[in-house]
Design a protein around this motif. Structure first.
Motif, PDB file in Angstrom:
ATOM      1  N   ILE A  13      -4.856  -0.391  44.905  1.00  0.00           N
ATOM      2  CA  ILE A  13      -3.845   0.699  44.165  1.00  0.00           C
ATOM      3  C   ILE A  13      -3.872   1.867  44.604  1.00  0.00           C
ATOM      4  CG2 ILE A  13      -3.639   1.895  42.055  1.00  0.00           C
ATOM      5  CD1 ILE A  13      -5.196  -0.418  40.429  1.00  0.00           C
ATOM      6  N   ASN A  14      -4.898   2.415  45.448  1.00  0.00           N
ATOM      7  CA  ASN A  14      -4.968   3.554  46.149  1.00  0.00           C
ATOM      8  C   ASN A  14      -4.269   3.527  47.532  1.00  0.00           C
ATOM      9  OD1 ASN A  14      -5.976   5.028  43.786  1.00  0.00           O
ATOM     10  ND2 ASN A  14      -8.016   4.555  44.387  1.00  0.00           N
ATOM     11  N   GLU A  15      -3.912   2.476  47.982  1.00  0.00           N
ATOM     12  CA  GLU A  15      -3.955   2.045  49.579  1.00  0.00           C
ATOM     13  C   GLU A  15      -2.711   3.022  49.924  1.00  0.00           C
ATOM     14  OE1 GLU A  15      -2.818  -1.294  52.774  1.00  0.00           O
ATOM     15  OE2 GLU A  15      -2.862  -1.814  50.542  1.00  0.00           O
ATOM     16  N   PRO A  16      -1.578   3.399  49.378  1.00  0.00           N
ATOM     17  CA  PRO A  16      -0.761   4.465  49.891  1.00  0.00           C
ATOM     18  C   PRO A  16      -1.208   5.630  50.223  1.00  0.00           C
ATOM     19  CG  PRO A  16       0.235   3.035  48.192  1.00  0.00           C
ATOM     20  CD  PRO A  16      -1.274   2.784  48.071  1.00  0.00           C
ATOM     21  N   LEU A  17      -2.511   5.933  49.486  1.00  0.00           N
ATOM     22  CA  LEU A  17      -2.821   7.218  49.685  1.00  0.00           C
ATOM     23  C   LEU A  17      -3.798   7.556  51.063  1.00  0.00           C
ATOM     24  CD1 LEU A  17      -4.126   8.009  45.858  1.00  0.00           C
ATOM     25  CD2 LEU A  17      -2.040   8.533  46.985  1.00  0.00           C
ATOM     26  N   PHE A  18      -4.102   6.503  51.232  1.00  0.00           N
ATOM     27  CA  PHE A  18      -5.327   6.594  52.549  1.00  0.00           C
ATOM     28  C   PHE A  18      -4.786   5.675  53.653  1.00  0.00           C
ATOM     29  CE2 PHE A  18      -6.922   3.035  50.041  1.00  0.00           C
ATOM     30  CZ  PHE A  18      -7.196   2.148  50.983  1.00  0.00           C
ATOM     31  N   THR A  19      -3.771   4.913  53.525  1.00  0.00           N
ATOM     32  CA  THR A  19      -3.124   4.257  54.476  1.00  0.00           C
ATOM     33  C   THR A  19      -1.678   4.038  54.448  1.00  0.00           C
ATOM     34  OG1 THR A  19      -5.037   2.551  54.543  1.00  0.00           O
ATOM     35  CG2 THR A  19      -3.106   1.796  55.632  1.00  0.00           C
ATOM     36  N   PRO A  20      -0.793   5.048  55.196  1.00  0.00           N
ATOM     37  CA  PRO A  20       0.598   5.293  55.124  1.00  0.00           C
ATOM     38  C   PRO A  20       1.251   3.995  55.063  1.00  0.00           C
ATOM     39  CG  PRO A  20      -0.376   6.933  56.380  1.00  0.00           C
ATOM     40  CD  PRO A  20      -1.555   5.948  56.217  1.00  0.00           C
ATOM     41  N   PRO A  21       2.070   3.495  54.216  1.00  0.00           N
ATOM     42  CA  PRO A  21       2.991   2.224  54.393  1.00  0.00           C
ATOM     43  C   PRO A  21       3.792   2.259  55.603  1.00  0.00           C
ATOM     44  CG  PRO A  21       3.837   3.521  52.572  1.00  0.00           C
ATOM     45  CD  PRO A  21       2.542   4.220  53.015  1.00  0.00           C
ATOM     46  N   SER A  22       4.266   1.138  55.833  1.00  0.00           N
ATOM     47  CA  SER A  22       5.257   0.977  56.991  1.00  0.00           C
ATOM     48  C   SER A  22       6.417   2.062  56.524  1.00  0.00           C
ATOM     49  CB  SER A  22       5.799  -0.220  57.192  1.00  0.00           C
ATOM     50  OG  SER A  22       6.849  -0.238  58.051  1.00  0.00           O
ATOM     51  N   GLU A  23       7.124   2.746  57.621  1.00  0.00           N
ATOM     52  CA  GLU A  23       8.205   3.720  57.207  1.00  0.00           C
ATOM     53  C   GLU A  23       9.107   2.902  56.693  1.00  0.00           C
ATOM     54  OE1 GLU A  23      10.735   6.985  59.519  1.00  0.00           O
ATOM     55  OE2 GLU A  23       9.095   5.755  60.755  1.00  0.00           O
ATOM     56  N   THR A  24       9.706   1.821  57.343  1.00  0.00           N
ATOM     57  CA  THR A  24      10.834   1.073  56.742  1.00  0.00           C
ATOM     58  C   THR A  24      10.577   0.656  55.279  1.00  0.00           C
ATOM     59  OG1 THR A  24       9.919  -1.061  57.801  1.00  0.00           O
ATOM     60  CG2 THR A  24      11.767   0.343  58.885  1.00  0.00           C
ATOM     61  N   VAL A  25       9.402   0.176  54.927  1.00  0.00           N
ATOM     62  CA  VAL A  25       8.920  -0.109  53.575  1.00  0.00           C
ATOM     63  C   VAL A  25       9.131   1.013  52.659  1.00  0.00           C
ATOM     64  CG1 VAL A  25       7.249  -1.361  52.092  1.00  0.00           C
ATOM     65  CG2 VAL A  25       7.522  -2.344  54.152  1.00  0.00           C
ATOM     66  N   ASP A  26       8.546   1.890  52.925  1.00  0.00           N
ATOM     67  CA  ASP A  26       8.595   3.075  52.299  1.00  0.00           C
ATOM     68  C   ASP A  26      10.189   3.628  51.747  1.00  0.00           C
ATOM     69  OD1 ASP A  26       7.199   5.044  50.866  1.00  0.00           O
ATOM     70  OD2 ASP A  26       7.579   6.391  52.224  1.00  0.00           O
ATOM     71  N   ASP A  27      11.020   3.423  52.896  1.00  0.00           N
ATOM     72  CA  ASP A  27      12.263   3.596  52.603  1.00  0.00           C
ATOM     73  C   ASP A  27      13.389   2.845  51.949  1.00  0.00           C
ATOM     74  OD1 ASP A  27      12.049   5.836  54.274  1.00  0.00           O
ATOM     75  OD2 ASP A  27      12.729   4.799  56.180  1.00  0.00           O
ATOM     76  N   LEU A  28      12.878   1.552  51.398  1.00  0.00           N
ATOM     77  CA  LEU A  28      13.224   0.570  50.700  1.00  0.00           C
ATOM     78  C   LEU A  28      13.694   1.391  49.041  1.00  0.00           C
ATOM     79  CD1 LEU A  28      11.239  -2.518  51.084  1.00  0.00           C
ATOM     80  CD2 LEU A  28      13.604  -2.006  51.772  1.00  0.00           C
ATOM     81  N   ASN A  29      14.912   0.900  48.684  1.00  0.00           N
ATOM     82  CA  ASN A  29      15.187   1.582  47.306  1.00  0.00           C
ATOM     83  C   ASN A  29      14.217   0.713  46.332  1.00  0.00           C
ATOM     84  OD1 ASN A  29      16.328  -0.998  46.515  1.00  0.00           O
ATOM     85  ND2 ASN A  29      18.332  -0.579  47.259  1.00  0.00           N
TER      86      ASN A  29
END
Length: 588
Positions: free
Chosen positions: A251-267
């Motif tokens: 659950i906390n993974e986005p807080l300590f491991t940045p997601p792939s930039e392109t995944v983060d850009d998905l709508n």
């Protein structure tokens, strides 16, 4: 929850009221809130014991340790498992002359009343992407733990819960010498069209703790949540140097491991599918973030998707959905009720049809997101304007008799209805101070923030004429509490809202949705009906969407059903999709 390695005071579902607190602060205090535990670090003398408590976090939970005496030392005890949360702590220091906030219209804030409202709290949590809590635990805490305050915001018109906040009284919980209190899980239903809910929940909670003589109210907010930070600073909160520590989990993974930039850009419509796939260990490769195109791979299987559209939707099925005139003919031949209609000829015959039926909907035969559609056309001049507007989107235009009722969206996946929702046109609620145009712009910004920019209310001639039909202009001040629809169509991309009715929709409507999908030959679709009442079997078919927005239907398991369809639990992928029996519908 196991406490084998700690003597922490743990309050939760099976615990009685806390022991009467004495003069000294209690030791090793842990508060169970269902979505996770609040661990009050200042009550722990040894960082080793505090680290051990955090390491006992249960799967699917989100524990938070706050006020640790030495956060850096705590993390150093288990750097592979613990991290400092990238959030700010804000504090509202109470004063006797703190001003009361403005009275808000359309809703009221009060304590939790029964366990069913705890279920409604969870519905709001899920809509906000937050971790829910067992409703029985919430209710048990409400009854037996006087240190925990649960407040809900409820609509005045129908009593539905549209927001919630949880507060903790540190003095009552562990005899806090600083007389502190804290705010947790503030959540406002993103589909609510009422302004000021979050501020009212916060002010009401603060007033409760101020009345008990508490010195301050603390809260934690993500460092990049500019909208929330702006609200809290406006209310009087100030930053304080207090850190929170959490455990590294999924659950906390986005807080300590940045997601792939392109995944983060998905709508949001593609991201909900990517998140569900990644939770199952399915590899997600983003091919085009702007269009939501991804390749999902697992165990030798690979499938390309564009939001909820996949390789298993044929080009033929797509073309049938794209051409609304063709869709009408196909489903009508399958015995499904469609409204009277005609292909526009842009001559006197169009006006004759309008005169015969009295009220029509004009829409381009191809297009999406409600573009070019005009609802409620009842006069010759309005018809000509609507035809011109539709023709800008596509040269062929459909004129249909307008049917009474609400817009019902049925999400059909692999021959089953997995979600049903009423879609309602954008509306605003008067404050008695702001013009209608200001209300529209505010509500549009709120809808855009709630949908990642996907939903906005256009300020155009359709909105202006809709307002004019109600006897107002953009510059008029709408009376306090009055509700005003500002669009005729319920399309979500034009500011409409969605209201889940999966539990109450009539089985016959589900059968119709499945039958329509089978007739079109499409495995994943959004079937739109107009219905006078979702609990009855009357309907008129409107259209089918080959790429329904699954994110609009949370907490219904649309993304789970979609990924189940793409990666079924048997060897090999299906070579082709075969329409399922039309008798299937969810049990009621």
């Amino acid at each position: 929850m196991s406490t084998a390695h700690t003597e922490a005071i743990t309050l939760g579902l099976h615990d009685a009221s806390p022991q009467h607190l004495v003069d000294e602060m209690s030791d090793d205090v842990v508060l169970e809130l269902g979505w996770g535990r609040l661990i009050f670090g200042q009550t722990f003398a040894e960082p080793d014991k505090l680290a051990a408590v955090l390491q006992q976090e249960e799967r699917g939970r989100r524990d938070i340790c706050i006020y640790a005496r030495e956060s850096h030392v705590l993390v150093a005890k288990s750097p592979a498992e613990l991290f400092i949360d990238p959030s700010h702590t804000y504090r509202w220091r109470f004063h006797e002359d703190d001003p009361e906030g403005p009275r808000q219209a359309g809703f009221s804030v009060r304590p939790l009343r029964d366990q069913s409202e705890a279920d409604e709290m969870n519905r709001v949590y899920l809509r906000c992407g937050m971790v829910p809590a067992p409703s029985e635990l919430i209710w048990n805490n409400h009854l037996h733990c006087d240190a925990v305050e649960y407040l809900v915001a409820v609509r005045d018109d129908d009593g539905s819960v549209v927001g919630t906040v949880t507060g903790v009284d540190h003095k009552r919980l562990f005899n806090d010498p600083e007389d502190g209190s804290s705010l947790w899980t503030l959540a406002v239903d993103p589909t609510a069209s009422l302004p000021g809910i979050g501020a009212s929940l916060t002010r009401t909670l603060a007033a409760i703790f101020r009345g008990r003589g508490r010195a301050y109210l603390d809260l934690s907010v993500a460092y990049d949540n500019e909208a929330a930070i702006g609200l809290y600073e406006k209310l009087g909160f100030e930053r304080v140097p207090v850190l929170a520590v959490k455990r590294k989990n999924a659950i906390n993974e986005p807080l300590f491991t940045p997601p792939s930039e392109t995944v983060d850009d998905l709508n949001p419509y593609a991201r909900i599918i990517a998140d569900e796939a990644m939770l199952r260990g399915i590899r997600v490769e983003v091919l085009d973030a702007e269009t939501g195109e991804m390749r999902l791979s697992h165990g030798g299987r690979s499938v390309v998707t564009r939001e909820s559209l996949s390789e298993y939707t044929s080009a033929v099925a797509m073309s049938r959905c794209d051409d609304k005139r063709l869709t009408r003919r196909i489903v009508a031949e399958a015995g499904i009720v469609v409204p009277r209609g005609r292909l526009a000829t842009f001559d006197a015959e169009d006006h004759a049809f309008l005169a015969e039926v009295g009220d029509v909907v004009v829409k381009p035969t191809r297009g999406e997101q409600g573009k070019g559609i005009t609802v409620g056309v009842d006069g010759p001049q309005a018809l000509d304007a609507a035809l011109a507007r539709a023709r800008e989107q596509h040269p062929e235009v459909l004129i249909e008799q307008r049917a009474a009722g609400d817009d019902l969206r049925l999400v059909v996946i692999d021959g089953k209805v997995v979600a049903a929702a009423l879609r309602k046109p954008a509306e605003v609620v008067g404050t008695g101070k702001h013009t209608i145009l200001e209300l529209i712009e505010t509500q549009s910004r709120r809808r855009a923030a709630a949908t990642g920019g996907e939903s906005r209310i256009p300020v155009d001639e359709v909105t202006e004429s809709t307002v004019a039909e109600a006897g107002y202009s953009f510059n008029d001040v709408l009376p306090e509490g009055e509700r005003l629809r500002v669009r005729r169509t319920a399309n979500l991309h034009q500011g409409g809202t969605i209201h889940d009715v999966t539990a109450t929709v009539h089985p016959e409507l589900c059968r119709v949705g499945v039958a329509a999908a089978a007739a079109i030959g499409i495995p994943v679709t959004g079937i739109d009906l107009l219905v006078p009442d979702v609990t009855r079997d009357e309907y008129v078919f409107i259209e089918a969407n080959e790429r329904p927005g699954l994110a609009n239907h949370e907490p219904q398991p649309t993304a789970q059903a979609f990924v189940d369809f793409l990666f079924p639990g048997q060897p090999g992928l299906p070579q082709a999709w075969t329409p399922q029996p039309v008798t299937e519908a969810p049990p009621h």
